[in-house]
Design an enzyme around this catalytic site. Sequence first.
Site, PDB file in Angstrom:
ATOM      1  N   CYS A  16       0.828  -1.177   0.057  1.00 28.00           N
ATOM      2  CA  CYS A  16       0.149   0.075   0.050  1.00 28.00           C
ATOM      3  C   CYS A  16       0.869   1.181  -0.103  1.00 28.00           C
ATOM      4  O   CYS A  16       0.702   2.130  -0.659  1.00 28.00           O
ATOM      5  CB  CYS A  16      -1.041   0.224   1.273  1.00 28.00           C
ATOM      6  SG  CYS A  16      -0.349   0.012   2.707  1.00 28.00           S
TER       7      CYS A  16
ATOM      8  N   HIS B 135      -2.845   1.425   6.797  1.00 24.52           N
ATOM      9  CA  HIS B 135      -3.025   1.226   5.310  1.00 24.52           C
ATOM     10  C   HIS B 135      -3.343   2.619   4.698  1.00 24.52           C
ATOM     11  O   HIS B 135      -3.811   3.567   5.457  1.00 24.52           O
ATOM     12  CB  HIS B 135      -4.358   0.467   5.184  1.00 24.52           C
ATOM     13  CG  HIS B 135      -4.757   0.161   3.741  1.00 24.52           C
ATOM     14  ND1 HIS B 135      -3.862  -0.719   2.969  1.00 24.52           N
ATOM     15  CD2 HIS B 135      -5.681   0.459   3.064  1.00 24.52           C
ATOM     16  CE1 HIS B 135      -4.387  -0.670   1.749  1.00 24.52           C
ATOM     17  NE2 HIS B 135      -5.596  -0.055   1.812  1.00 24.52           N
TER      18      HIS B 135
ATOM     19  N   HIS C  58      -5.680   1.605  -4.225  1.00 23.28           N
ATOM     20  CA  HIS C  58      -4.823   1.323  -3.309  1.00 23.28           C
ATOM     21  C   HIS C  58      -4.447  -0.093  -3.794  1.00 23.28           C
ATOM     22  O   HIS C  58      -4.844  -0.766  -4.702  1.00 23.28           O
ATOM     23  CB  HIS C  58      -5.878   1.320  -2.173  1.00 23.28           C
ATOM     24  CG  HIS C  58      -6.681   0.292  -1.952  1.00 23.28           C
ATOM     25  ND1 HIS C  58      -6.967  -0.598  -0.740  1.00 23.28           N
ATOM     26  CD2 HIS C  58      -7.754  -0.064  -2.890  1.00 23.28           C
ATOM     27  CE1 HIS C  58      -8.100  -1.000  -0.934  1.00 23.28           C
ATOM     28  NE2 HIS C  58      -8.454  -1.176  -2.265  1.00 23.28           N
TER      29      HIS C  58
END
Length: 331
Positions: free
Chosen positions: A246, A294, A306
């Site tokens: 990520c 994240h 993402h």
Amino acid sequence: METHLRWTRRPHRLVRLLVAILGGLSLAVGITGLAHADPTPGEIEKQIDDKWNQIEPIIEQHNQLKIELAANKTKQNKLEAQIAPLREQVDAAFDKVSAFAVMQYKTGRISKLDAMLTTGSPDTFINQMTMLNMLAKDEQARIQDVITAKEEYDSQKAPIDELVAKQAEQEAALAQQEQKINADIKTLNDMRMKAYGSSGGTGNLRPVACPFEYTGGPGAKAAQVACAQIGKKYVWATEGPNTFDCSGLTLYAWKQAGYTLRHYTKWQYQDTKRVSRSDLKAGDLVFFYSDLHHVGLYVGGGWMVHAPNPSAPVQMKKIDAEPISGYGRVA
């Protein structure tokens, strides 16, 4: 340095936490296999999301540890380079005194009387002793200066040596878990693929135009780069060009736009300016969960790009699908 030393105060805590999480993951997979012969896609998706939200913070901290370890090794090498010539100066100074002493006293440290008898003249002896004493004092001062400098560098290097050794041990232990992580995630993903058949996913990875909005500037460039990565695989601790995790995806997108981010979600949060949701524009970063483990790159219209986890490739997703902790602007 204070930030780095936290690894020494909590040795192996990260490793123990990872082992506990992975043990729980394996158990959940086994239980699922026994309790539900034919789990629904939704059940499997939830398992993957839940377990990945436990594992991803460990991976992000592993990213941080690897970067800190590399930085500390650089410091270690720099200090060693500064110490080496000092060590050589000390050795050379002692060699010089030793050689002169050998020349003056052929048989080693004999008495002054014996030395005088071998000179043939008291005046010669006095001159020799004066020269030796002057040399000794001069060399002693030089040696002491060098030793003092070396001791100062040694005192700086010692804690870094200890830190590097502990971090290297932790990093090696975490690296050994990569195969375990991938195997457990693959088990869940295989179940997911079986439930969905051969479609490979739950829907279109790019359900709308990407970027959804175009605002111009470096943010728009970063958004375009992120959109171009859709469909590429998730591999933790990577930052492109073919695979991403990520924070690696956001780092890569902004790097192509001419800006540098660090490969760790919390560092990216620290390095960006806080903005409100109403002020979001393409290229901004969206951080999720209370521990910021994240991150996605906003592309407009409530959408982000993402890298979710190893069970799914880089894709678009509505930002409200996960609990938001904050927004960050790079430029």
